[in-house]
Design an enzyme around this catalytic site. Structure first.
Site, PDB file in Angstrom:
ATOM      1  CE  LYS A 196     -49.841  48.581  -1.095  1.00 12.52           C
ATOM      2  NZ  LYS A 196     -50.356  48.484  -2.468  1.00 12.52           N
ATOM      3  NE  ARG A 231     -54.815  43.466  -1.492  1.00 13.64           N
ATOM      4  CZ  ARG A 231     -53.837  43.349  -0.848  1.00 13.64           C
ATOM      5  NH1 ARG A 231     -53.222  44.443  -0.358  1.00 13.64           N
ATOM      6  NH2 ARG A 231     -53.346  42.167  -0.513  1.00 13.64           N
TER       7      ARG A 231
HETATM    8  N1  HH2 Z   1     -51.083  45.503  -2.644  1.00 17.14           N
HETATM    9  C1  HH2 Z   1     -50.537  44.534  -2.146  1.00 17.14           C
HETATM   10  C2  HH2 Z   1     -50.776  43.285  -2.505  1.00 17.14           C
HETATM   11  N2  HH2 Z   1     -51.737  43.046  -3.439  1.00 17.14           N
HETATM   12  N3  HH2 Z   1     -53.317  43.919  -5.062  1.00 17.14           N
HETATM   13  C3  HH2 Z   1     -53.987  44.985  -5.516  1.00 17.14           C
HETATM   14  N4  HH2 Z   1     -54.782  44.864  -6.540  1.00 17.14           N
HETATM   15  N5  HH2 Z   1     -53.326  46.511  -5.135  1.00 17.14           N
HETATM   16  C4  HH2 Z   1     -52.597  46.580  -4.401  1.00 17.14           C
HETATM   17  O1  HH2 Z   1     -52.259  47.748  -3.987  1.00 17.14           O
HETATM   18  C5  HH2 Z   1     -51.826  45.494  -3.653  1.00 17.14           C
HETATM   19  C6  HH2 Z   1     -52.575  44.102  -4.064  1.00 17.14           C
HETATM   20  C7  HH2 Z   1     -49.211  44.742  -1.282  1.00 17.14           C
HETATM   21  O2  HH2 Z   1     -49.997  44.717   0.243  1.00 17.14           O
HETATM   22  P1  HH2 Z   1     -50.057  43.301   1.215  1.00 17.14           P
HETATM   23  O3  HH2 Z   1     -50.843  42.284   0.602  1.00 17.14           O
HETATM   24  O4  HH2 Z   1     -50.654  44.031   2.436  1.00 17.14           O
HETATM   25  O5  HH2 Z   1     -48.575  42.902   1.443  1.00 17.14           O
HETATM   26  P2  HH2 Z   1     -47.828  41.796   0.585  1.00 17.14           P
HETATM   27  O6  HH2 Z   1     -47.572  41.988  -0.704  1.00 17.14           O
HETATM   28  O7  HH2 Z   1     -46.311  41.980   1.297  1.00 17.14           O
HETATM   29  O8  HH2 Z   1     -48.265  40.332   1.218  1.00 17.14           O
END
Ligand code: HH2
Length: 250
Positions: A196, A231
């Site tokens: 992040k 995660r």
């Molecule tokens: N962060 C993201 C997405 N889903 N779910 C939970 N429970 N906790 C988190 O911190 C979280 C989440 C964001 O990260 P990422 O999936 O890598 O990116 P994007 O939202 O751009 O797909």
């Protein structure tokens, strides 16, 4: 929990797994590296991302959920009730809900549910987020949602402070420091710091692919602070780091 974004635009792996075959291969690889859950998402939640049409989101995630579910536990990362319900029917057993609103869908399918805290939506969430006391505000919100989910019949309820969702770097650090306050609610805590942007900011502007050190350090810090799951994108490295620190702390 291994991250599997079946999207063209996620902040760190957008486009890499948009093809279902490649997504399934990557999900199986993450499971082999030691992920207990593969978190399949079809809509990016990165700051500034636009909404995805329901039918398009289902088209992205369902074949991947169906192919992975016989091999590993699958969670569905969505804010849409219809996508969550379809993914549960396709074999997912956990709803990872960044909107903290879909517990009834989980209840009717007998599935688990993750309540994550966020402020606003992806378009607005990083516009001047402000809190009086971020840790207690997040705790109170999550405790209320988790209690409602339990009352609605969800047996497995997780809480997640939502690192980076309507939070400045300072808020993210306070929440990591305050994890014992969330753990004390008695609900298992999930934490997502992987790659992040606050990690980049604290590391002199490192881009997403160059945030492994910060991702590992914060994942292990979260586990040592009592989180029950992290995660992450980099499963093998996280498992190795967590096992090592587990041995040290044993
Ligand atoms: N962060 C993201 C997405 N889903 N779910 C939970 N429970 N906790 C988190 O911190 C979280 C989440 C964001 O990260 P990422 O999936 O890598 O990116 P994007 O939202 O751009 O797909």
């Amino acid at each position: 929990m291994g991250v599997l974004n079946v999207t063209p635009d996620s902040f760190s792996d957008g486009g890499r797994f948009a093809d279902p075959g490649r997504a399934v291969t990557h999900g199986l690889a993450l499971a082999a590296e030691g992920a207990d859950v593969i978190d399949v998402g079809g809509e990016s939640t990165r700051p500034g991302a636009g909404p995805v049409d329901e039918a398009e989101e289902r088209r992205r995630v369902l074949p991947v959920v169906e192919a992975l579910a016989p091999h590993v536990r699958v969670s569905i990362d969505t804010t849409k009730a219809s996508v969550a319900a379809a993914a549960l029917a396709a074999g997912a057993t956990l709803v990872n809900d960044v909107s903290a609103s879909l517990y009834e869908v989980a209840a009717s399918a007998g599935a688990g549910w993750v309540a994550m805290h966020r402020r606003g939506d992806p378009r607005t969430m990083q516009v001047a987020p402000a809190y009086d006391d971020v840790v207690s505000e997040v705790r109170d919100f999550l405790e209320a949602r988790a209690g409602a989910a339990r009352a609605a019949g969800v047996a497995e309820v997780w809480i997640d402070p939502g690192i980076g969702f309507g939070k400045l770097a300072e808020h993210n650090l306070r929440l990591l420091r305050g994890l014992p306050t969330l753990v004390a609610t008695g609900f298992p805590v999930l934490v997502g710091t992987s790659r992040k942007s606050f990690l980049g900011a604290l590391a002199g502007g490192a881009p997403p692919d160059d945030r492994l050190a910060g991702s590992l350090a914060t994942a292990v810090f979260a586990l040592v602070s009592g989180a029950a799951m992290v995660r992450v994108h980099d499963v093998a490295a996280t498992v190795q780091a967590a096992r090592l620190v587990g041995e040290v702390a044993a």
